[in-house]
Design an enzyme around this catalytic site. Structure first.
Site, PDB file in Angstrom:
ATOM      1  N   ALA A 199      29.400  41.702  42.345  1.00 62.77           N
ATOM      2  CA  ALA A 199      30.742  41.419  41.821  1.00 62.77           C
ATOM      3  C   ALA A 199      30.790  41.965  40.396  1.00 62.77           C
ATOM      4  CB  ALA A 199      31.019  39.920  41.837  1.00 62.77           C
TER       5      ALA A 199
ATOM      6  N   ALA B 265      32.532  39.678  54.636  1.00 60.03           N
ATOM      7  CA  ALA B 265      32.162  38.921  53.427  1.00 60.03           C
ATOM      8  C   ALA B 265      33.344  38.892  52.460  1.00 60.03           C
ATOM      9  CB  ALA B 265      30.940  39.551  52.765  1.00 60.03           C
TER      10      ALA B 265
ATOM     11  N   CYS C 212      38.849  45.663  45.554  1.00 61.33           N
ATOM     12  CA  CYS C 212      38.311  45.568  46.918  1.00 61.33           C
ATOM     13  C   CYS C 212      38.917  44.511  47.836  1.00 61.33           C
ATOM     14  CB  CYS C 212      36.806  45.388  46.849  1.00 61.33           C
ATOM     15  SG  CYS C 212      36.036  46.872  46.170  1.00 61.33           S
TER      16      CYS C 212
ATOM     17  N   GLN D 265      41.876  43.106  48.399  1.00 52.88           N
ATOM     18  CA  GLN D 265      43.099  43.466  49.118  1.00 52.88           C
ATOM     19  C   GLN D 265      42.859  44.673  50.036  1.00 52.88           C
ATOM     20  OE1 GLN D 265      46.949  43.152  47.348  1.00 52.88           O
ATOM     21  NE2 GLN D 265      47.407  45.273  47.796  1.00 52.88           N
TER      22      GLN D 265
HETATM   23  P1  NAD Z   1      35.136  54.076  41.524  1.00 45.80           P
HETATM   24  O1  NAD Z   1      36.472  54.653  41.716  1.00 45.80           O
HETATM   25  O2  NAD Z   1      34.797  53.324  40.274  1.00 45.80           O
HETATM   26  O3  NAD Z   1      34.045  55.250  41.623  1.00 45.80           O
HETATM   27  C1  NAD Z   1      34.046  56.247  42.605  1.00 45.80           C
HETATM   28  C2  NAD Z   1      33.645  57.573  41.970  1.00 45.80           C
HETATM   29  O4  NAD Z   1      33.469  58.547  43.002  1.00 45.80           O
HETATM   30  C3  NAD Z   1      34.704  58.160  41.015  1.00 45.80           C
HETATM   31  O5  NAD Z   1      34.124  58.333  39.729  1.00 45.80           O
HETATM   32  C4  NAD Z   1      35.073  59.516  41.657  1.00 45.80           C
HETATM   33  O6  NAD Z   1      35.294  60.541  40.706  1.00 45.80           O
HETATM   34  C5  NAD Z   1      33.837  59.813  42.481  1.00 45.80           C
HETATM   35  N1  NAD Z   1      34.064  60.749  43.585  1.00 45.80           N
HETATM   36  C6  NAD Z   1      35.015  60.708  44.549  1.00 45.80           C
HETATM   37  N2  NAD Z   1      34.841  61.725  45.423  1.00 45.80           N
HETATM   38  C7  NAD Z   1      33.768  62.429  45.006  1.00 45.80           C
HETATM   39  C8  NAD Z   1      33.086  63.578  45.500  1.00 45.80           C
HETATM   40  N3  NAD Z   1      33.494  64.195  46.621  1.00 45.80           N
HETATM   41  N4  NAD Z   1      32.018  64.037  44.823  1.00 45.80           N
HETATM   42  C9  NAD Z   1      31.597  63.399  43.692  1.00 45.80           C
HETATM   43  N5  NAD Z   1      32.185  62.313  43.187  1.00 45.80           N
HETATM   44  C10 NAD Z   1      33.255  61.811  43.831  1.00 45.80           C
HETATM   45  O7  NAD Z   1      34.848  53.173  42.797  1.00 45.80           O
HETATM   46  P2  NAD Z   1      33.851  51.907  42.908  1.00 45.80           P
HETATM   47  O8  NAD Z   1      34.515  50.690  42.390  1.00 45.80           O
HETATM   48  O9  NAD Z   1      32.512  52.314  42.374  1.00 45.80           O
HETATM   49  O10 NAD Z   1      33.776  51.744  44.478  1.00 45.80           O
HETATM   50  C11 NAD Z   1      33.063  52.665  45.296  1.00 45.80           C
HETATM   51  C12 NAD Z   1      32.908  52.067  46.686  1.00 45.80           C
HETATM   52  O11 NAD Z   1      32.112  50.878  46.614  1.00 45.80           O
HETATM   53  C13 NAD Z   1      34.219  51.651  47.358  1.00 45.80           C
HETATM   54  O12 NAD Z   1      34.105  51.913  48.734  1.00 45.80           O
HETATM   55  C14 NAD Z   1      34.263  50.152  47.129  1.00 45.80           C
HETATM   56  O13 NAD Z   1      34.984  49.499  48.134  1.00 45.80           O
HETATM   57  C15 NAD Z   1      32.808  49.769  47.200  1.00 45.80           C
HETATM   58  N6  NAD Z   1      32.458  48.553  46.446  1.00 45.80           N
HETATM   59  C16 NAD Z   1      32.966  48.325  45.207  1.00 45.80           C
HETATM   60  C17 NAD Z   1      32.579  47.209  44.480  1.00 45.80           C
HETATM   61  C18 NAD Z   1      33.127  46.921  43.119  1.00 45.80           C
HETATM   62  O14 NAD Z   1      32.877  45.845  42.615  1.00 45.80           O
HETATM   63  N7  NAD Z   1      33.858  47.816  42.488  1.00 45.80           N
HETATM   64  C19 NAD Z   1      31.613  46.334  45.013  1.00 45.80           C
HETATM   65  C20 NAD Z   1      31.092  46.601  46.281  1.00 45.80           C
HETATM   66  C21 NAD Z   1      31.520  47.719  46.979  1.00 45.80           C
HETATM   67  C1  UGA Z   2      34.128  41.005  45.126  1.00 48.61           C
HETATM   68  C2  UGA Z   2      33.006  40.255  45.829  1.00 48.61           C
HETATM   69  O1  UGA Z   2      32.768  39.024  45.140  1.00 48.61           O
HETATM   70  C3  UGA Z   2      31.726  41.083  45.834  1.00 48.61           C
HETATM   71  O2  UGA Z   2      30.706  40.410  46.575  1.00 48.61           O
HETATM   72  C4  UGA Z   2      32.028  42.427  46.481  1.00 48.61           C
HETATM   73  O3  UGA Z   2      30.871  43.244  46.451  1.00 48.61           O
HETATM   74  C5  UGA Z   2      33.153  43.094  45.735  1.00 48.61           C
HETATM   75  O4  UGA Z   2      34.326  42.251  45.756  1.00 48.61           O
HETATM   76  C6  UGA Z   2      33.579  44.389  46.359  1.00 48.61           C
HETATM   77  O5  UGA Z   2      33.374  44.641  47.526  1.00 48.61           O
HETATM   78  O6  UGA Z   2      34.182  45.112  45.572  1.00 48.61           O
HETATM   79  P1  UGA Z   2      34.806  41.508  42.601  1.00 48.61           P
HETATM   80  O7  UGA Z   2      36.110  41.899  43.192  1.00 48.61           O
HETATM   81  O8  UGA Z   2      34.142  42.443  41.675  1.00 48.61           O
HETATM   82  O9  UGA Z   2      33.753  41.199  43.767  1.00 48.61           O
HETATM   83  O10 UGA Z   2      34.962  40.116  41.818  1.00 48.61           O
HETATM   84  P2  UGA Z   2      35.126  38.583  42.325  1.00 48.61           P
HETATM   85  O11 UGA Z   2      34.286  37.744  41.463  1.00 48.61           O
HETATM   86  O12 UGA Z   2      34.943  38.446  43.772  1.00 48.61           O
HETATM   87  O13 UGA Z   2      36.637  38.291  41.954  1.00 48.61           O
HETATM   88  C7  UGA Z   2      37.697  38.871  42.673  1.00 48.61           C
HETATM   89  C8  UGA Z   2      39.014  38.251  42.218  1.00 48.61           C
HETATM   90  O14 UGA Z   2      39.106  36.901  42.680  1.00 48.61           O
HETATM   91  C9  UGA Z   2      39.182  38.184  40.708  1.00 48.61           C
HETATM   92  O15 UGA Z   2      40.502  38.488  40.357  1.00 48.61           O
HETATM   93  C10 UGA Z   2      38.841  36.749  40.381  1.00 48.61           C
HETATM   94  O16 UGA Z   2      39.446  36.296  39.201  1.00 48.61           O
HETATM   95  C11 UGA Z   2      39.406  36.042  41.601  1.00 48.61           C
HETATM   96  N1  UGA Z   2      38.750  34.751  41.847  1.00 48.61           N
HETATM   97  C12 UGA Z   2      37.442  34.678  42.164  1.00 48.61           C
HETATM   98  C13 UGA Z   2      39.515  33.593  41.765  1.00 48.61           C
HETATM   99  O17 UGA Z   2      40.722  33.645  41.483  1.00 48.61           O
HETATM  100  N2  UGA Z   2      38.918  32.396  41.991  1.00 48.61           N
HETATM  101  C14 UGA Z   2      37.600  32.288  42.305  1.00 48.61           C
HETATM  102  O18 UGA Z   2      37.123  31.147  42.499  1.00 48.61           O
HETATM  103  C15 UGA Z   2      36.843  33.460  42.395  1.00 48.61           C
END
Ligand code: NAD
Ligand code: UGA
Length: 464
Positions: free
Chosen positions: A164, A223, A276, A278
């Site tokens: 997260a 999850a 993520c 939504q």
């Molecule tokens: P992000 O937008 O921060 O980063 C993605 C990066 O990929 C960007 O910098 C973009 O320029 C680069 N990119 C795109 N296409 C490319 C290509 N063809 N070659 C090289 N670089 C390229 O995204 P993020 O938040 O790191 O999320 C990445 C993935 O991980 C998503 O699928 C997301 O759902 C998943 N995820 C995110 C989180 C989170 O907390 N942000 C947590 C778990 C999983």
């Molecule tokens: C979430 C999941 O917690 C991660 O396990 C997952 O890897 C990630 O999405 C992902 O796939 O991107 P993240 O979105 O970074 O992580 O942050 P969260 O702590 O889950 O919070 C999400 C949103 O829910 C925030 O806006 C937070 O303020 C809100 N939230 C969270 C609440 O309003 N109440 C809560 O009790 C917890």
């Protein structure tokens, strides 16, 4: 044994995950590549305060490993060619066009990566899905790699990330589990074992779960759906608390002590945001619909419906309380990030609340400890409700919270930053228009204390 890792995508996931792999596995060379030159320059920059991703503790890890076994580069082909294992960590946003518009995940960046790997690779590779993907995406990646590659062997693994934002470093250092999905063939199992060995450098073996690829892909969506569902559940209760005189924090504490329910993720809010929840639920809904499972789809969609309602009703309540008009009134917005301890604003509830208030012609002064002016305007412009010029006219972004509140009719707390709790609220009150209102969208502040000072208070989930 994996000795050379390439990660495509230097974002919120690629940057932190690879930094921790590099920290915990000094014998592995880790290269994070991205097309975005500016992002890579920032990862390589001297000023560790200006890394593209703010996460507590991350700068120290980058400082320790960068230039030793951790590298950031735009030379994607070169890094792919040299690697034994390639993590795909690119963005997978909701589609904004064509079939599945507004619901399905847009896999164009994933496909581009697969094609690039196929074109460049001249030796066997393990390709690891780190991005969150619809179930059975590995099949599509395998198809591209096997049909357009140079005859080398590709094993595709799913290794979804559960970190997260705001707690990425500690989540990565001590994960609840690591999930690795692989093909149930001899080669598939061997590839999965190699990735298990990487994580074993710092994660207990009993926390490393191996499954088939489809279970792994679907578990990630599941999850996030369950977590978001908890937030929508408590937020639904917050509205009921307000009308019945209950206090949502007390309700959360009362139910959270039931070990079957648990205490985490029961914090009422102005609505969940982030890149993520939504996106992944919409994707799940789309997948369910595409299999004809309409009841399943409707069930999960309700989590989003409630979340949208929560954001709208918070804004509507501000307008109603301020005597049904905010036109020309100054409102201070404290917090723009989607949660505390991150500079990420994607899908932040603050954007939508601000938009509703701007529709009512309010003037806003925004303060967030980690979000800059440019990001606030980009977020508002992206909605296309107003032109950039109009947004700049109506919204000021300031670097001092006291400045944001000066002369304001009301304050809206939209992110749960710890520092908000220690402000000099007497001083803030003295410099505001009277009556001075405060709308706490995070049930964060001590309302009794604020009332004593003279504020008219509203807090999400607190009835009178
Ligand atoms: P992000 O937008 O921060 O980063 C993605 C990066 O990929 C960007 O910098 C973009 O320029 C680069 N990119 C795109 N296409 C490319 C290509 N063809 N070659 C090289 N670089 C390229 O995204 P993020 O938040 O790191 O999320 C990445 C993935 O991980 C998503 O699928 C997301 O759902 C998943 N995820 C995110 C989180 C989170 O907390 N942000 C947590 C778990 C999983
Ligand atoms: C979430 C999941 O917690 C991660 O396990 C997952 O890897 C990630 O999405 C992902 O796939 O991107 P993240 O979105 O970074 O992580 O942050 P969260 O702590 O889950 O919070 C999400 C949103 O829910 C925030 O806006 C937070 O303020 C809100 N939230 C969270 C609440 O309003 N109440 C809560 O009790 C917890």
């Amino acid at each position: 044994m994996i000795k050379n890792i390439c990660c495509i995508g230097a974002g919120y996931v690629g940057g932190p995950t690879m930094s921790i792999i590099a920290l915990k596995s000094p014998h592995i060379k880790v290269t994070v590549v991205d097309l975005n030159q500016e992002r890579i320059d920032a990862w390589n920059g001297e000023d560790l305060d200006k890394l593209p991703v703010y996460e507590p503790g991350l700068a120290e890890v980058v400082d320790q490993c960068r230039g030793k076994n951790l590298f950031f580069s735009t030379e994607v082909d070169k890094a792919i060619d040299k690697a034994d294992a390639i993590f795909i960590s690119v963005n997978t946003p909701t589609k904004t066009y064509g079939v599945g518009k507004g619901m399905a995940a847009d896999l164009k960046y994933i496909e581009l990566c697969a094609r690039q790997i196929a074109r460049v690779a001249t030796s066997d590779k393990i390709v690891i899905e780190k991005s969150t993907l619809p179930v059975r995406t590995a099949e599509a990646i395998a198809n591209i790699l096997k049909n357009t590659g140079n005859g080398v062997d590709f094993q595709i693994l799913s290794n979804p990330e559960f970190l997260a934002e705001g707690t990425a470093v500690s989540d990565l250092m001590s994960p609840d589990r690591v999930l690795i999905g692989g093909e149930q063939t001899e080669k598939g199992k061997k590839a999965a074992e190699k990735l298990v060995d990487v994580y074993k450098n710092w994660v207990d073996e009993d926390k490393i779960l191996t499954t088939n690829v489809w279970s792994s892909e679907l578990s990630k969506l599941t999850a996030n759906a369950f977590l978001a569902q908890r937030v929508s559940s408590i937020n639904a209760m917050s509205e009921l608390c307000e009308v019945t005189g209950a206090d949502v924090n007390e309700v959360a504490r009362a139910i959270g002590t039931d070990s079957r329910i648990g205490s985490k993720f029961l914090k009422a809010s102005v609505g969940f945001g982030g890149s993520c929840f939504q996106k992944d639920i919409l994707n799940l809904v789309y997948i369910a619909k595409s299999y004809g499972l309409n009841e399943v789809a409707d069930y999960w969609e309700q989590v989003i419906v409630l979340n949208d309602h929560q954001k709208r009703r918070f804004a509507a309540n501000i307008v109603k309380t301020l005597f049904n008009t905010v036109s020309g009134k100054d409102i201070a917005i404290l917090g723009w990030a989607f949660k505390k301890d991150t500079n990420d604003t994607r899908e932040s509830a603050a954007i939508y609340v601000a938009d509703e208030l701007l529709n009512e012609r309010a003037s806003l002064k925004v303060y967030d400890p980690k979000v800059n002016e440019e990001k606030v305007y980009t977020d508002l412009n992206y909605l296309e409700t107003r032109t950039n010029k109009e947004n700049v006219e109506l919204v000021d972004v300031v670097e001092d919270p006291y400045e944001a509140c000066k002369g304001a009719h009301a304050i809206a707390i939209l992110t749960e930053w710890d520092e908000f709790k220690s402000y000099d609220w007497n001083r803030i009150y003295d410099n505001m228009q009277k009556p001075a209102f405060i709308f706490d969208g995070r049930a964060l502040l001590d309302l009794e204390e604020l009332s004593r000072i003279g504020f008219i208070t509203y807090s999400i989930g607190k009835g009178n």
